[in-house]
Design a protein around this motif. Sequence first.
Motif, PDB file in Angstrom:
ATOM      1  N   ASN A  65       0.886  -1.248   0.141  1.00 35.83           N
ATOM      2  CA  ASN A  65      -0.157  -0.082  -0.087  1.00 35.83           C
ATOM      3  C   ASN A  65       0.993   1.304  -0.086  1.00 35.83           C
ATOM      4  N   ALA A  69      -9.572  -0.032   4.465  1.00 32.05           N
ATOM      5  CA  ALA A  69      -9.694   0.171   2.937  1.00 32.05           C
ATOM      6  C   ALA A  69      -8.030   0.568   2.494  1.00 32.05           C
ATOM      7  N   GLN A  70      -7.369   1.515   3.221  1.00 33.91           N
ATOM      8  CA  GLN A  70      -6.162   2.051   2.645  1.00 33.91           C
ATOM      9  C   GLN A  70      -5.080   1.013   3.095  1.00 33.91           C
ATOM     10  N   SER A 117      -5.658  -2.503   2.711  1.00 34.19           N
ATOM     11  CA  SER A 117      -5.930  -3.911   2.286  1.00 34.19           C
ATOM     12  C   SER A 117      -6.267  -3.740   0.793  1.00 34.19           C
ATOM     13  N   GLN A 118      -5.250  -4.080  -0.257  1.00 37.57           N
ATOM     14  CA  GLN A 118      -5.532  -3.988  -1.583  1.00 37.57           C
ATOM     15  C   GLN A 118      -4.490  -5.027  -2.144  1.00 37.57           C
ATOM     16  N   ASP A 119      -4.953  -5.622  -3.068  1.00 35.08           N
ATOM     17  CA  ASP A 119      -3.915  -6.538  -3.821  1.00 35.08           C
ATOM     18  C   ASP A 119      -3.602  -5.950  -5.304  1.00 35.08           C
ATOM     19  N   GLY A 142      -7.755  -9.834  -5.538  1.00 25.60           N
ATOM     20  CA  GLY A 142      -7.596  -8.367  -6.119  1.00 25.60           C
ATOM     21  C   GLY A 142      -9.407  -8.087  -6.643  1.00 25.60           C
ATOM     22  N   PHE A 143      -9.518  -7.058  -6.912  1.00 25.03           N
ATOM     23  CA  PHE A 143     -10.626  -6.297  -7.570  1.00 25.03           C
ATOM     24  C   PHE A 143     -11.167  -6.912  -8.799  1.00 25.03           C
ATOM     25  N   PRO A 167     -14.274  -0.795  -1.674  1.00 21.70           N
ATOM     26  CA  PRO A 167     -13.133  -0.597  -1.012  1.00 21.70           C
ATOM     27  C   PRO A 167     -13.238  -1.419   0.221  1.00 21.70           C
TER      28      PRO A 167
END
Lengths: 329, 455
Positions: free
Chosen positions: B214, B256-257, B259-261, B392-393, B427
């Motif tokens: 991140n 949200a900030q 936790s992102q693939d 991921g999204f 998110p």
Amino acid sequence: MAAKKAPEKSNVSKEELLKFYREMLLIRRFEEKAGQLYGMGLIGGFCHLYIGQEAVVVGLEATTKDGDKRITSYRDHGHMLACGMDAKGVMAELTGREGGYSKGKGGSMHMFSREKHFYGGHGIVGAQVPLGAGLALADKYKGNDNVTFAYFGDGAANQGQVYETYNMAELWALPVIFVIENNHYAMGTSQARSTKSETLFGRGLAYGIPGEQVDGMDVLAVKAAGEKAVAHCRAGKGPYILEMMTYRYRGHSMSDPAKYRTREEVQKMKDEKDAIEHVRDLLIGSGLSSEEDLKAIDREIKDIVNESAEFAKASPEPALSELWTDIYA
Amino acid sequence: MATEVLMPALSPTMEEGTLAKWLVKEGDVVKSGQILAEIETDKATMEFEAVDEGIVGKILIAEGSAGVKVNTPILVLVEDGETVSDAPKAAAPVAEAAAPVAAPAAATPAAAPVAVVSRASADWPEGTPMKTMTVREALREAMAEEMRANPNVMLMGEEVGEYQGAYKISQGLLEEFGPKRIVDTPITEIGFTGIAVGAAWGGLNPIVEFMTFNFAMQAIDHILNSAAKTNYMSGGQLGCPIVFRGANGAAARVGAQHSQDFAAWYAAIPGLKVVMPYSAADAKGLLKQAIRDPNPVVFLENEILYGRSFEVPALEDFTIPFGKARIWREGTDVTIVSFGIGMTYALEAADQLAKEGISAEVIDLRTLRPLDYDTVLASVMKTNRCVTVEEGFPVGAIGNHLSAVIMERAFDYLDAPVINCTGKDVPMPYAANLEKLALVTTADVVAAVKSVCYR
């Protein structure tokens, strides 16, 4: 701090003055030719000319030794010529031909030469500053006394990564000289419209980095300041900042109508501060050279530049197979 | 009224820990804020403070106990004149705690090793002795081995040195290699990433640790524009031998900030190599390969996998080549393709599906650039069905790309549309129930497989 005056003229040899004259003139004539080829459609995209700022890079190159590194922004043609890269290879890169330094795949803003320790040529404003500090870190890690010159403009001086780099460069005593080429305009925004800071080198003091403002139109003053900075760095004392007060005669890029400043302002700089005229006056005024001597150099430079343009036009476009090469080392 | 003190969760992902040391004994008067015990998590040894005041009535978990689950009662505080028998019943949870281990300081809690159900891996010779280790230990070994072999390999990042690594990946490296090679940086991602790229051009082989990916967003310009593109822009003069590594994807309850693939983002960029390992053996072999590679490698780890144990070949030196997927489980009815933590759900789903008579082939891509299309296509041509799994999204996912490639190159073999199981298009929420809903699950994979199998 007031701009520095040139040192005692008696310290400068005729040979050195002629060398400065020749190197600055090469950059100027080369850039004029590049502007011409751009107008003819032989050079595409962005093309940022160095005309007016020649004394900065020529004066500083006079302080380097083998293994020293340099890195700069997209206004990079002058730096390449000054560190000894071949005018033909630079011009052919501008025309996007296989004889260019990047085989035509980099263009005006992205040229490199491992051999001459020139690390670009960077199109992202300010990115070259930490990259330059990283080159310096590698030299320090290896235990040699080489230094890196990281050039950037007054516009880049407002990027956050510059200050992250100042902080780490001083913290780790990296042998890097930050050269701010302050030509007073970040594209169309004057320094006064982008910061309240009176000087740009002064910001480094907050990180403990010494620095000074230098008359960047006077190649002798540039060299003298460069020697001081290089000595500081080679002695392991960490980074140094040189704020070179200079001026670009042309627009930001070829497509800039330059409405943000007056013709009179530009003309005044050309008349009163021109770096090449300054050295010419020193040579002729002191009787070291004659008009004829300098004319011979002019012709020699003109030949080099014309030859580079001919090469750049004659060199073929890269083979189509080049699309798929050099993606990975 | 007696109060039970429970085993605390000391990190977002902690499920159990080691009760390393008691700093109080039965009969002691405890004030609020007093240190009761030292508790070792998978990341660090932490001091555990009392909240309530009282007298230590009974210590329920002996010093040195490993694998103590979060929320297990570990101590009973009583008031003056009270006895432990007044306390709420605390005997049952005690039995769940593991016996004390011999060397608590060295113990790292870990889930049971994941059984390898595939045929023998071609990554190391058959009959190679194996040892059990966590992904964390595997990553550390990979870096240490490569640093011993090549003096130009160095590690830089936030808290990699004196702190021993925010996730303990670099534990012990400062002691072995010194501050010249293990460089603690200020919190300035774009600055130190640019410096590392420059150092790579200058002849070093830097490993840049991002505490999590991140934060690499601050530095993505140097990863893409400086590291990935310069070899091409220089006509092959300026390769950039550098590894960008760190935790990627969701941890637990960090919002949200954090936790992102980013797998699909980096995989989109020519000039980068992108690795996302699942097992400890792959983490080790691929990280060693990444450090030796003359190109910039984005190495995406996962915080939840750090503490998981796997069998790793006990070889002095081994690497795993890029661009070679691993078939974890052979099957005939459907191909499940995943990578990284997605493999957890893929393998669990395959187990469940087997019980229902559906035979799933499970492929771990391991590297996303280069990507092993051949293994995926060969499998799909055999099973005629495919489900992809990633955290991921859903828009611009790796699964989207694979679906397109399968459609182009194996259309006539497909008996059903390819389904992409991904994280939800939101998110990451903080609330536990919503977070669970946002992530891809084993149930999602099972349902997708049944759908493509028309079951």
